[in-house]
Structures are given as C-alpha cells and as structure tokens.
Write an enzyme that holds these catalytic residues in place. Structure first.
Site, PDB file in Angstrom:
ATOM      1  N   ASP A 222      61.838  28.416 -34.016  1.00 52.54           N
ATOM      2  CA  ASP A 222      62.471  28.002 -32.844  1.00 52.54           C
ATOM      3  C   ASP A 222      62.531  26.547 -32.358  1.00 52.54           C
ATOM      4  O   ASP A 222      61.579  25.949 -32.892  1.00 52.54           O
ATOM      5  CB  ASP A 222      62.362  29.001 -31.948  1.00 52.54           C
ATOM      6  N   GLY A 246      62.152  23.905 -35.004  1.00 54.44           N
ATOM      7  CA  GLY A 246      63.165  23.482 -35.956  1.00 54.44           C
ATOM      8  C   GLY A 246      64.553  24.110 -35.415  1.00 54.44           C
ATOM      9  O   GLY A 246      64.402  24.716 -34.421  1.00 54.44           O
ATOM     10  N   ASP A 247      65.612  23.768 -36.133  1.00 55.49           N
ATOM     11  CA  ASP A 247      66.896  24.138 -35.801  1.00 55.49           C
ATOM     12  C   ASP A 247      67.399  25.189 -37.111  1.00 55.49           C
ATOM     13  O   ASP A 247      67.734  24.627 -38.239  1.00 55.49           O
ATOM     14  CB  ASP A 247      67.829  23.035 -35.750  1.00 55.49           C
ATOM     15  N   PHE A 248      67.889  26.350 -36.868  1.00 60.51           N
ATOM     16  CA  PHE A 248      68.206  27.090 -38.162  1.00 60.51           C
ATOM     17  C   PHE A 248      69.610  26.477 -38.784  1.00 60.51           C
ATOM     18  O   PHE A 248      70.008  27.073 -39.675  1.00 60.51           O
ATOM     19  CB  PHE A 248      68.269  28.583 -37.671  1.00 60.51           C
ATOM     20  N   HIS A 265      75.367  37.501 -34.231  1.00 58.63           N
ATOM     21  CA  HIS A 265      76.237  37.998 -33.271  1.00 58.63           C
ATOM     22  C   HIS A 265      76.481  36.772 -32.565  1.00 58.63           C
ATOM     23  O   HIS A 265      77.645  36.903 -31.731  1.00 58.63           O
ATOM     24  CB  HIS A 265      75.827  39.121 -32.878  1.00 58.63           C
TER      25      HIS A 265
END
Length: 354
Positions: A222, A246-248, A265
């Site tokens: 995250d 990190g960045d998904f 969602h």
C-alpha cells in the site's frame, strides 16, 4: 345495459376506485416514510460522534446524566436517542433512562467488534454530501464528488490528512467484523505460499489470514502513509510478513496469491483491468487472484451491495458488480474466473487464475 341500451353505473367499479385510492394513500405514506429515512443515519452519526454509548456500559442513565458526560444538550440528546430506540439500538425505560441494547453494543469504543469509526466514515461529509447530489450522477453520468470538492475522491485525501484518517480508520473498523470469516473462506493453497494483500490498508485481513493459515507468508502492499498504521506486528505472525510501499496502478510485488479486498469496487472497469493486469504479470506460476467484494444477485432481493453501489456512484467512480461483470473483467486482464465463494458476510471471494 338498461332498457335504453345505455351502460349501467357499476358499483364494482366504484369499489375499485375506492380500493385504488386506499392503495394510493398507502403508497404515499410509505414513500414519505422512506424519504424521512435519511434522518436515522444522521442521528446514528450524531450519537457515535459524541460517544454516548461509551457512557452506558454500567447501565441505564438519564439524558441529563448523559448530556453532562458528553458535553451535549440534554433535551436534544433525548430526541436523538428516542429515534435510535425505535430501531432497537437503545431502549428507554419507564423512568426516562436509556440503556444500550445488544444490537447497539458495537457503538462502544471498547466493544468486542467496535464500529464507531466505520459509522463516522460512512456518514462523513465525503459520502453524505455527494449522496445528496445523486441527481447529478443520473444527468451527467459521473460522480458528484468532483463538483462538490473540486477533485476526485482519493486526490482529496492526499490534501486532507484528517479526512484520510477517518477513511482508513473507518475501513479498518468496517473490516474487523468480516476479516476472520473471509480469511477462513479464502481458498489458499496448502503449501507455503506468499500472499500479497494489495491495497490492504492496515492489514486486518492479512493478519487474519496469517493467523488462520500458519503456512502463509504475507506482503502488505500500500501507500507509505497507510502502511504506517499497520497491525501485523504480533508474536504469532513474527517472521511471516513484510510491508512494501507502492501503487497498484503501477505494479505489484511477486507472489502466489493476490488479495484485493474492497479494492475493485472503488474503480471503473479500465482502472480495474490495470490493477488485475499488474497482479497477473507479477504472479508466479500457478498463482491466483482473490477479489473480495460484494457480488450482486440479479434479482429484486435486498442486498447491502446494492446500497453500497450508490455510494460508489456518488462519491467515487467505481461500482459493485455481478458474477458476470467479474468474469468479463478477469478475462480482459488475462485471468479466468474459477469460482465465487460465499463468506458468511456481505462479501464473496471471487477467484481468478491465469
């Protein structure tokens, strides 16, 4: 017909009209009652915000006593509690004292499964104000959040630390009641496996998974400011977890199983495909994605996911999805949907393999 060949007046028709009027009145009363329904969550938020439930652990108290303890107005506090009592969260006795019921017990900050933070998040102005502008979503086909706050939902969080804290604490609180049954329902492989909790927040689900499955090793993935509040450092999970910033939308760490709980969602289909594709590229042979979200039934039955879907529409850009929606998303990201596992909560585990 009468003797003149003209239709006679029908008493049955008059009865039908009267019946129709009665049905119309019932419909009108029902719709007015439904329209007034927004005041209940408003009262629930007020009670949660002042922490009134924390002062009822030792038994019933009068509104005057509770007002002194919470720094509120006694008469108005009584009015709020009186409404909440109609739904069984509090109960007023014949001496005018209120007690906290079993149904309302989770309002206490020290309850076994407290939800106060979740209530404050769900009813926060970032959710409340866009919901009041839902007509904009219908007419413009977009979120109402940007017009109200001047930027997208998560961009607003980066500039408002207090709101971000409310969101992350609220999500952790909302998840506490569901993490254990979800961890038990997840189809993890029996052999030692690296589980990557993508956008896992404070790590509540990953912690439950590590406790439930001793053979697992976990990575909580995250943003740095979110990871700072993680809860993984416990004696029973020592040496079996790590955190990775990190960045998904950019990448995902190598692993065998990817948990995506209440992530997809939040985003539109294109963004979801980016997230899933990053997991697909990073996963080891035989890996899988476990998307944990509401799976909407295609019928008229009530389902919490149908309510949350409108929150996603008003405040974010995402949506709740059906099984067919997930199958299509997975296919476009190079995954095949292999099953939907119920968890005993409003969420299901949607499994996809390469």
């Amino acid at each position: 017909m009468n003797d003149a060949g003209e239709p006679e007046e029908s008493h049955e028709s008059g009865g039908t009209n009267e019946s129709g009027e009665a049905e119309g009145r019932r419909s009108a009363a029902l719709l007015i009652e439904e329209a007034l329904g927004f005041l209940f969550p408003a009262a629930l938020r007020a009670a949660a915000e002042v922490g009134v439930a924390d002062h009822l652990s030792d038994g019933p108290r009068t509104p005057a006593d509770l007002a002194k303890a919470t720094g509120t107005d006694a008469d108005n506090l009584h009015r709020v509690l009186r409404l909440l009592a109609t739904r069984g969260l509090f109960e007023e006795d014949d001496q005018g004292r209120f007690r906290l019921t079993r149904a309302g017990d989770a309002l206490r900050s020290d309850a076994p499964v407290p939800v106060r933070s979740a209530i404050l998040m769900i009813t926060d102005r970032t959710m409340w104000l866009p919901a009041g502008e839902m007509t904009r979503c219908l007419k413009e086909g977009t979120s109402a959040f940007d017009r109200i706050f001047g930027m997208p939902f998560f961009d607003h969080f980066t500039q408002d630390a207090q709101t971000a804290a409310i969101f992350h604490e609220g999500m952790a609180s909302m998840s506490d009641a569901e993490n254990q049954p979800i961890a038990e329902a997840c189809p993890f492989p029996e052999k030692a496996t690296v589980v990557v909790d993508v956008g896992g927040g404070h790590g509540g689900l990953l912690l439950a998974a590590l406790r439930t499955h001793p053979g697992l090793h976990g990575i909580l993935y995250d943003r740095p400011h979110v990871l700072a509040g993680h809860r993984l450092d416990t004696p029973e999970t020592k040496g079996r977890w790590s955190v990775q910033e990190g960045d998904f939308f950019t990448a995902a760490p190598p692993g065998d199983v990817y948990l995506l709980k209440r992530i997809l969602h939040d985003w539109d289909d294109t963004q979801c495909m980016t997230i899933l594709s990053n997991c697909r590229r990073a996963m080891r042979p035989g890996g899988r994605v476990l998307a944990i979200d509401a799976v909407l039934p295609q019928d008229n039955a009530p389902h919490q996911g149908k309510t949350l879907d409108l929150m996603m529409m008003a405040s974010l850009v995402g949506r709740e999805r059906t099984e067919a929606d997930f199958a299509r998303l997975f296919a476009e990201a190079g995954l095949r949907l292999t099953g939907v596992v119920p968890t005993g909560t409003v969420l299901s585990v949607v499994e996809g393999v390469a």
